[in-house]
Design an enzyme around this catalytic site. Sequence first.
Site, PDB file in Angstrom:
ATOM      1  N   ARG A 321      -4.434 -37.731 -88.575  1.00 42.74           N
ATOM      2  CA  ARG A 321      -4.770 -38.396 -87.311  1.00 42.74           C
ATOM      3  C   ARG A 321      -5.920 -37.608 -86.675  1.00 42.74           C
ATOM      4  O   ARG A 321      -5.705 -36.711 -85.868  1.00 42.74           O
ATOM      5  CB  ARG A 321      -3.552 -38.411 -86.385  1.00 42.74           C
ATOM      6  CG  ARG A 321      -2.380 -39.260 -86.887  1.00 42.74           C
ATOM      7  CD  ARG A 321      -1.217 -39.155 -85.929  1.00 42.74           C
ATOM      8  NE  ARG A 321      -0.216 -40.196 -86.077  1.00 42.74           N
ATOM      9  CZ  ARG A 321       0.949 -40.039 -86.705  1.00 42.74           C
ATOM     10  NH1 ARG A 321       1.258 -38.892 -87.262  1.00 42.74           N
ATOM     11  NH2 ARG A 321       1.807 -41.035 -86.779  1.00 42.74           N
ATOM     12  N   ARG A 357      -7.822 -40.775 -91.323  1.00 45.55           N
ATOM     13  CA  ARG A 357      -7.832 -41.999 -90.531  1.00 45.55           C
ATOM     14  C   ARG A 357      -8.918 -41.844 -89.476  1.00 45.55           C
ATOM     15  O   ARG A 357      -8.951 -40.841 -88.761  1.00 45.55           O
ATOM     16  CB  ARG A 357      -6.479 -42.203 -89.856  1.00 45.55           C
ATOM     17  CG  ARG A 357      -6.536 -43.407 -88.936  1.00 45.55           C
ATOM     18  CD  ARG A 357      -5.232 -43.667 -88.284  1.00 45.55           C
ATOM     19  NE  ARG A 357      -4.943 -42.708 -87.233  1.00 45.55           N
ATOM     20  CZ  ARG A 357      -3.811 -42.733 -86.541  1.00 45.55           C
ATOM     21  NH1 ARG A 357      -2.892 -43.628 -86.835  1.00 45.55           N
ATOM     22  NH2 ARG A 357      -3.594 -41.869 -85.580  1.00 45.55           N
ATOM     23  N   GLU A 466      -0.665 -52.401 -89.461  1.00 46.25           N
ATOM     24  CA  GLU A 466       0.216 -52.086 -88.335  1.00 46.25           C
ATOM     25  C   GLU A 466       0.245 -53.196 -87.292  1.00 46.25           C
ATOM     26  O   GLU A 466       0.657 -52.993 -86.162  1.00 46.25           O
ATOM     27  CB  GLU A 466      -0.133 -50.727 -87.731  1.00 46.25           C
ATOM     28  CG  GLU A 466      -1.591 -50.445 -87.562  1.00 46.25           C
ATOM     29  CD  GLU A 466      -1.899 -48.997 -87.161  1.00 46.25           C
ATOM     30  OE1 GLU A 466      -1.006 -48.250 -86.787  1.00 46.25           O
ATOM     31  OE2 GLU A 466      -3.087 -48.649 -87.230  1.00 46.25           O
ATOM     32  N   ASN A 489       5.102 -47.433 -86.978  1.00 49.50           N
ATOM     33  CA  ASN A 489       5.257 -47.134 -85.545  1.00 49.50           C
ATOM     34  C   ASN A 489       4.658 -48.260 -84.715  1.00 49.50           C
ATOM     35  O   ASN A 489       5.249 -48.742 -83.759  1.00 49.50           O
ATOM     36  CB  ASN A 489       4.572 -45.816 -85.181  1.00 49.50           C
ATOM     37  CG  ASN A 489       5.053 -44.676 -86.035  1.00 49.50           C
ATOM     38  OD1 ASN A 489       6.128 -44.759 -86.613  1.00 49.50           O
ATOM     39  ND2 ASN A 489       4.261 -43.615 -86.143  1.00 49.50           N
ATOM     40  N   ASP A 490       3.454 -48.656 -85.092  1.00 49.84           N
ATOM     41  CA  ASP A 490       2.822 -49.749 -84.358  1.00 49.84           C
ATOM     42  C   ASP A 490       3.292 -51.109 -84.856  1.00 49.84           C
ATOM     43  O   ASP A 490       3.411 -52.048 -84.073  1.00 49.84           O
ATOM     44  CB  ASP A 490       1.296 -49.641 -84.453  1.00 49.84           C
ATOM     45  CG  ASP A 490       0.765 -48.668 -83.419  1.00 49.84           C
ATOM     46  OD1 ASP A 490       1.195 -48.755 -82.251  1.00 49.84           O
ATOM     47  OD2 ASP A 490      -0.037 -47.789 -83.776  1.00 49.84           O
ATOM     48  N   ARG A 500       6.297 -48.495 -77.616  1.00 48.59           N
ATOM     49  CA  ARG A 500       6.855 -47.329 -78.304  1.00 48.59           C
ATOM     50  C   ARG A 500       6.963 -46.096 -77.410  1.00 48.59           C
ATOM     51  O   ARG A 500       7.590 -45.116 -77.769  1.00 48.59           O
ATOM     52  CB  ARG A 500       6.037 -47.017 -79.564  1.00 48.59           C
ATOM     53  CG  ARG A 500       4.617 -46.609 -79.276  1.00 48.59           C
ATOM     54  CD  ARG A 500       3.769 -46.596 -80.534  1.00 48.59           C
ATOM     55  NE  ARG A 500       3.727 -45.308 -81.174  1.00 48.59           N
ATOM     56  CZ  ARG A 500       2.889 -44.994 -82.163  1.00 48.59           C
ATOM     57  NH1 ARG A 500       2.064 -45.900 -82.652  1.00 48.59           N
ATOM     58  NH2 ARG A 500       2.884 -43.805 -82.687  1.00 48.59           N
TER      59      ARG A 500
END
Length: 618
Positions: A321, A357, A466, A489-490, A500
């Site tokens: 990330r 990413r 996502e 997660n998304d 979230r």
Amino acid sequence: MPSPDESGPFFAVKPLSRPLSTELRHGIAASPGIAVGRAFVIDRRRIKVPKRHIPAEEVPSELVRLDEAVSQADLQLERMKRKLRETDEEQTVVILEAYQLILHDEHMINPTRRRIRDEKMNAEWALFKTVEEIKARFDAIDQEYFRERRSDVEFVGEQVLRNLDSSTAADAPQVPPPQGAVVVARDLSPADTVHLHKSMVAAIVTDAGGRTSHSSILAQAFGIPAVVGLDTITAAIGTGDLLIVDGNRGEVILCPSHEQVEEYRFKARSQHQRIEALLIDREAPAETKDHARIGLLANIEMPDEVPYALDYGAEGIGLYRTEFLFLDRNDLPREDEHFMHARGVVRRVAPFPATFRTFDLGVDKVAPFLAKMAGVAMGAPTDSEPNPALGLRSLRLCLRERGMFKAQLRGLLRASLHGRMRIMFPMVSGVQELRAAKAILEECKEELRREGIAFAQDIPVGIMVEMPSAVMVADHLARECDFMSIGTNDLIQYSLALDRLNEHVGYLYQPLHPAVLRMVKRTVEAGHAAGKRVAMCGEMASDPLFSIVLLGLELDDLSMSAAAVPLVKRVLREAHAGEAKRLVQELLDLPSAEDIEAAVRDYMKNYLADLEDLRPQR
Ligand code: PEP
Ligand code: MG
């Protein structure tokens, strides 16, 4: 003082208010591990920085306001030093002394006074501008030492600003939490969590937050036990209270008995020993009894996590990330910085692949530098957006802010020769966005060729899946990219319509929801039909409870928080892929998340028997 409305990573301390008897609170298990320590309650009330032109006759009184706020800060620091001396915290005392020097430094005071006098600005704005100016000067110096000094100036400025604001003037001064403290807060930003890690806190406990909020993800990455979503825990705890934090069960014990403290210390030691025992298999592949092989990779947020990831047996980085490194920055990261960080990471991860990413900024990952960008002024990824999760974030922000995006892509391309780089675009909603991102990547390659700068010719370019829209067109996307990675997660957030970050809807966060399983299946099938590998890098991949389901869904790679690798590997090495596929067939016929979960728990009973207390409880 990263922006007028944000407070920095050091905090005002809430005064002591001990609970009277032992009390157990349940929250969300956000990061595993057990800690016993004294609470350090932080208060992140926002600091206001009003901007006002003042008439000439107000100048003298404004100068007096400034002087008074500075003297008050000095007194507050002095009082805090005295308290800390009583508890022998000499290290923090030294920091406070440095703050006092900055407080009276002529580079801080003189330009502020000049702004009030000559530019007829109010004291808050004059001070804010001065601090910004000093920070910008530090930013221009590419050395860790000066970056640290920059935050010191920021903290001091913030304290004076608190004193200028009558609603926060009574707050105690900003101090760093002592090493080994259990930090208790209403909420934390990812940038706060990074600073807490540097302060070596023992655990984090918050009122707000979800398991997949980015602060929780960071706590996991740093191995800080965390329980979030505790609702009103800040009201029940005072600085100095003794606490037990169980990040596996999502429990906090207030005012524990001596026996409980001993019991949890013993538990912590035993967990540690069992994880060490699992690490004996570090080098072994995640291969099932019937020889299906799954790649196990790690998610990282900071370059220095790479050695831990490899130590836990990860076969590469499945998700880096990249935005976390820059979250406290005022200025846009430069191409050279991207290059240097990326080169460090690919080198250290080689011969394994490292998946970068591209910037996924927005929502809770808002860097101060975003405020300065032209496009952003038209629809900022800041608090001002009514729906930041659906706003100008992530890849769409990069496509708008081409300069920022190209600096990153060029940096990554230049680093690609130093290892096995893969580039991954987040939040791709459909083919058009993927094409637009690839076109900018091609443009960067073309520029580098013209400039005679070499880069690897075979960099795989993938996407994160996502959003439900990406699932529905996964067949088209798969044909136009080299790999796909499902960001649950998304994906869960957007398909079940739940925030979230919001603890009140945390109970709806169900990775085993039939809709989620069907979306994963559809994406894997689309990827495989196009001959592409499909990974999962959302938190769902980190929980061994789901490992056999993911095996049965035929994911090729799982990328997770590093500490989860040995647990997931252990489950997969005992599993049968054929049986897992049959299990998934049955699960896909079940109507609700509850039904599926019951079936999965039943099936996983034996696999998890001795891992149960090492994994986060749901
Ligand atoms: C995801 O959404 O699953 C993911 C891995 O990305 P992030 O958590 O950074 O949004
Ligand atoms: Mg995501």
